[in-house]
Design a protein around this motif. Structure first.
Motif, PDB file in Angstrom:
ATOM      1  N   ALA A  85       0.859  -1.260   0.143  1.00 36.80           N
ATOM      2  CA  ALA A  85      -0.025   0.053  -0.095  1.00 36.80           C
ATOM      3  C   ALA A  85       0.862   1.351  -0.056  1.00 36.80           C
ATOM      4  O   ALA A  85       1.891   1.456   0.606  1.00 36.80           O
ATOM      5  N   GLY A  86       0.448   2.198  -0.955  1.00 38.15           N
ATOM      6  CA  GLY A  86       1.261   3.388  -1.082  1.00 38.15           C
ATOM      7  C   GLY A  86       2.217   3.404  -2.190  1.00 38.15           C
ATOM      8  O   GLY A  86       2.796   4.410  -2.351  1.00 38.15           O
ATOM      9  N   LEU A 103      -1.069   3.654  -4.332  1.00 35.04           N
ATOM     10  CA  LEU A 103      -2.082   2.220  -4.379  1.00 35.04           C
ATOM     11  C   LEU A 103      -2.368   2.038  -2.904  1.00 35.04           C
ATOM     12  O   LEU A 103      -1.847   2.214  -1.939  1.00 35.04           O
ATOM     13  N   LYS A 104      -3.863   1.612  -2.996  1.00 34.65           N
ATOM     14  CA  LYS A 104      -4.710   1.210  -1.630  1.00 34.65           C
ATOM     15  C   LYS A 104      -5.330  -0.228  -1.950  1.00 34.65           C
ATOM     16  O   LYS A 104      -5.057  -0.889  -2.932  1.00 34.65           O
ATOM     17  N   LEU A 105      -5.347  -0.704  -0.706  1.00 33.64           N
ATOM     18  CA  LEU A 105      -5.768  -2.051  -0.561  1.00 33.64           C
ATOM     19  C   LEU A 105      -7.060  -2.427  -1.624  1.00 33.64           C
ATOM     20  O   LEU A 105      -7.334  -3.427  -2.394  1.00 33.64           O
ATOM     21  N   ASP A 106      -7.804  -1.127  -1.572  1.00 31.71           N
ATOM     22  CA  ASP A 106      -9.001  -1.568  -2.516  1.00 31.71           C
ATOM     23  C   ASP A 106      -8.873  -1.469  -3.874  1.00 31.71           C
ATOM     24  O   ASP A 106      -9.635  -1.853  -4.716  1.00 31.71           O
ATOM     25  N   ASP A 107      -7.336  -1.085  -4.353  1.00 33.02           N
ATOM     26  CA  ASP A 107      -7.321  -1.194  -5.636  1.00 33.02           C
ATOM     27  C   ASP A 107      -6.835  -2.793  -6.232  1.00 33.02           C
ATOM     28  O   ASP A 107      -6.763  -3.021  -7.432  1.00 33.02           O
ATOM     29  N   VAL A 112      -3.304  -7.372 -10.098  1.00 31.68           N
ATOM     30  CA  VAL A 112      -2.662  -6.438  -9.291  1.00 31.68           C
ATOM     31  C   VAL A 112      -3.150  -6.527  -7.893  1.00 31.68           C
ATOM     32  O   VAL A 112      -4.213  -6.408  -7.529  1.00 31.68           O
ATOM     33  N   THR A 113      -2.166  -6.749  -7.004  1.00 32.00           N
ATOM     34  CA  THR A 113      -2.427  -7.046  -5.463  1.00 32.00           C
ATOM     35  C   THR A 113      -1.823  -6.113  -4.633  1.00 32.00           C
ATOM     36  O   THR A 113      -0.412  -6.001  -4.798  1.00 32.00           O
ATOM     37  N   VAL A 114      -2.697  -5.470  -3.836  1.00 32.41           N
ATOM     38  CA  VAL A 114      -1.925  -4.402  -2.874  1.00 32.41           C
ATOM     39  C   VAL A 114      -2.004  -4.937  -1.470  1.00 32.41           C
ATOM     40  O   VAL A 114      -3.181  -5.512  -1.095  1.00 32.41           O
TER      41      VAL A 114
END
Length: 123
Positions: free
Chosen positions: A13-14, A85-89, A119-121
């Motif tokens: 994340a980020g 990037l966020k977890l929800d992405d 894509v996995t955050v």
């Protein structure tokens, strides 16, 4: 038209990723292109779109200010730069092409689709 996405992966994340979508067997420079994504258990949703010239772009509210769509017609490639990037992405990201040069935000407007890139955050 064949579309092949690349650039997905695992990121914290980020962090940032840049997705690419290479097109073949078509007149890429005349097509509007879009990016969509589908998270587990959810419907596919619009992310971003760009006109044939690159002069018009659209973004979903959830990614505005963090994602940037661009294209290089000479390379028949469209990009999606994803920052902060966020977890929800987390999702499978698909690129899509429509033979009209006008970008739209609805799935049904796009005739050609790639296979998607994951894509996995992570936190």
């Amino acid at each position: 038209v064949q579309l092949v996405e690349s650039g997905g992966g695992l990121v914290q994340a980020g962090g940032s990723l840049r997705l690419s979508c290479a097109a073949s067997r078509g007149t890429f420079s005349s097509y509007a292109m879009g990016w969509f994504r589908q998270a587990p258990g959810k419907e596919r949703e619009f992310v971003s779109a760009i006109s044939w010239s690159g002069g018009t772009t659209y973004y979903a509210d959830s990614v505005k200010g963090r994602f940037t769509i661009s294209r290089e017609n000479i390379k028949s490639t469209v990009y999606l730069q994803m920052n902060s990037l966020k977890l929800d992405d987390t999702a499978v990201y698909y690129c899509a092409a429509r033979t009209s040069g006008v970008p739209l935000t609805t799935e049904g407007a796009y005739a050609y689709w790639g296979q998607g890139t994951q894509v996995t955050v992570s936190s």
